[in-house]
Design a protein around this motif. Structure first.
Motif: not given
Lengths: 237, 237, 237, 237
Positions: A168-191
């Motif tokens: 059973e999921p419990a509110s709220p969910y939390v996440t890095f926002g776009p600026r948190t992600v873009l503040a990282s030194k390197q990003l790897l995206v795969f698909a």
């Protein structure tokens, strides 16, 4: 932005593992933010195999989960549970090196990341709707740092989580926002896979818009996209 | 994102000069992209004064202009002319260290920057309409790299350039696009004076949107905004 | 290695201050290791003046002293006392941002630095005997990390400290070793005045040898030496 | 300094390949300096295999050989010949991305490297006498940048080269000096097999001295040593 198209899922996984291993072997503190889900499973198998054949001081390697959905009555939420099963519990990680983002600490977690030296690498997949981390279309905006999204039982988001787990999921969910992600030194995206072909076309070659949240990732100065041939099938460039 | 509010224009200029001097003194090739206009004039006076009192090898310091408007019948356009007057011609710079973006080479300039090692620092002001470099609202989009914008005599852009100079602007103007700017290793944005207060409020605290092009700069992992008290007067955080 | 010769002590101090200010304004945690002594006093006056005219979040700036000589019966040793008088107590620094190396914690301090993300910048002077930090000729070797040197009342080192202060030095003194210093991301070395000319000639143009400990600093990938004309008077290149 | 001990040569090679692949996939110009010899052969097989399964723009990847011994009457010397056979000729590399150090250009090659943005990664083995690149004990010193060493037919060095090849070595040989190597952004040193155990003990745990040239590599801020269990057999820490 660097775009790499691999023959298959195995090569995609090996290249992603190479980028993570490179960071682990640096002679400095390294803060990693790795993804749960299906895409990384091949990568984790390679990492686990390699780590078993390496003897070295891992005290410099720190882990931060980039999103979380609490599960009612459970110690760990959806993301941490999945990360523990796929990777954390299968290699040796000291408690002090696991930094858990959750619904309790999300308001101070950006500041914690800053004080911890920033995230060196985020490894992310992309959802078929263009989400990254838990930045869902319609529920995020580019100026957000870490944020919480309350939800109710009837909500689409509740249902989509419910479909992933019998808990059973419990509110709220939390996440890095776009600026948190873009503040990282390197990003790897795969698909990988046919079902990602349409969204990867939009993410990589369409307009940069909040309707396709992952489109913003192309603006990062140090981002690498690794796609297998199927996921890259619709790209023009 | 780092935001610094200074007592006055002089301090803003000194801090901007400090960031540029730091790069000049590194023991590596450094690719700088500096702005023309009024905001940087104080910074250039400080740089010129310091460079006169320093004896060192400057062969590692390279300069790239980030936009240009050709002027009919002139060797240099609006930006290069202004940069030469304010800075380049007043300090010693070898021809080989000046890399001119113009209407002839803009289609290969992103690739040139990549091969030259990337831009280490871009120093930019912000227009009252929220533009940065020559990314004017309505004439840019976040996914653009370097691009050219044709214009005609009747156009608003023609008039606004005409108001800056008694020379005749010649179509097209060229500019680093948002992705070119965001691919740089470090960004420095500065603004001073009451007339910048409203736009800086939007740039720093409003939504990230192409209507305010400079709002995207907040997403860069290594961006510093320096504002004097007047330009910062409307900020809430 | 970058070598800069300035017209005078004032310019040397301004350039050193520029490098430190650049780090302070970054949008990330910055770990600084600054020197006590006479050489930096001009730099500190500039930093204090600038910081008074800047309004910004300084929580990302951390300070680490790189050596210490305990003083009998005193809370702070020779280095921390001097740093507090010259700089720390004159600007606002939260206790949590001051990281004191001393005779009690020196055995775990290299590991602490690693976990804190490494030192971003060390600012150092050079002794007339070629020492840097407290790496005295005959009492250090290039392979040392942080170490302690016991001493007795009759020792030369005891006397030289005694000459600097009317307080009683207490064994052992502690210091970043050469490998701790060289593990930093950036080094700034400065020197001024005629009395430094001979040693700077050896440090910069002589053999790299433990007899002139600072000669090893030339091997760092990101080191800048700033000398005024007097300190540079004997250099050939 | 980071030290990693692997179960076997295969794992050592995979980890080295991971570090090189990581650099190749960055969205920036990358200058690599890779070693000839036997140690890297496993790494090259992995790289060749992976590159065949990857479709991406390689124009950002540049190669620099770090030493050379000319061969009488041959276009390429000992190092370039070996690199071409083991790696360069087996993957697609544009001529403009191969930067050859040789006996003709060695006096300007340090300046060339500076202008090209510096070396991002050097991958090196260690000789049983403690040499790295062609920094042979007795023929190098820590303050050297790129240098040439003349030799004659009777010399030890002539003989040792003669034993490696049936071709005639031609004086002088050239090599990155210690300061050139230490100016690189990242160093990777690997070693395998029992015959390297004694020298790796000296390199990693003995004094830093010109008699064991590779001992200086421990001082680099971003150096990783990867040893298989046999090469690490004599290490105490």
């Amino acid at each position: 932005m660097k775009k790499i198209i691999t023959k298959d899922y195995a090569t995609m996984s090996e290249l992603a593992a190479a980028i993570v291993l490179d960071k682990m072997m640096l002679s400095k503190r390294v803060n990693l933010s790795l993804t749960a889900g299906n895409t990384p499973l091949g990568m984790y198998e390679i990492l686990i195999d390699k780590l078993q054949k390496m003897n070295f001081d891992r005290s410099n390697i720190h882990y931060y989960n980039f999103d979380e959905v609490p599960l009612a009555g459970e110690r760990y939420g959806l993301t941490m549970s999945a990360l523990k099963t796929a990777f954390y519990d299968r290699v040796h990680i000291d408690d002090g090196n696991l930094h858990e983002l959750n619904a309790q600490n999300n308001q101070v977690f950006d500041q914690k990341i800053l004080q911890d030296g920033g995230i060196d690498l985020i490894v992310m997949g992309i959802g078929e709707d263009g989400h990254f981390c838990a930045n869902m279309p319609g529920h995020t905006s580019f100026e957000r740092e870490i944020f919480a999204v309350p939800f109710e039982e009837g909500d689409e988001i509740y249902q989509s989580i419910k479909n992933l787990t019998d808990k059973e999921p419990a509110s709220p969910y939390v996440t890095f926002g776009p600026r948190t992600v873009l503040a990282s030194k390197q990003l790897l995206v795969f698909a990988d896979g046919k079902k990602k072909a349409e969204i990867m076309k939009k993410v990589l070659e369409g307009p940069i818009t909040e309707e396709i949240p992952a489109s913003i990732l192309r603006t990062h100065p140090n981002v690498t996209f690794i796609l297998d041939e199927e996921a890259a099938a619709l790209l023009e460039n």
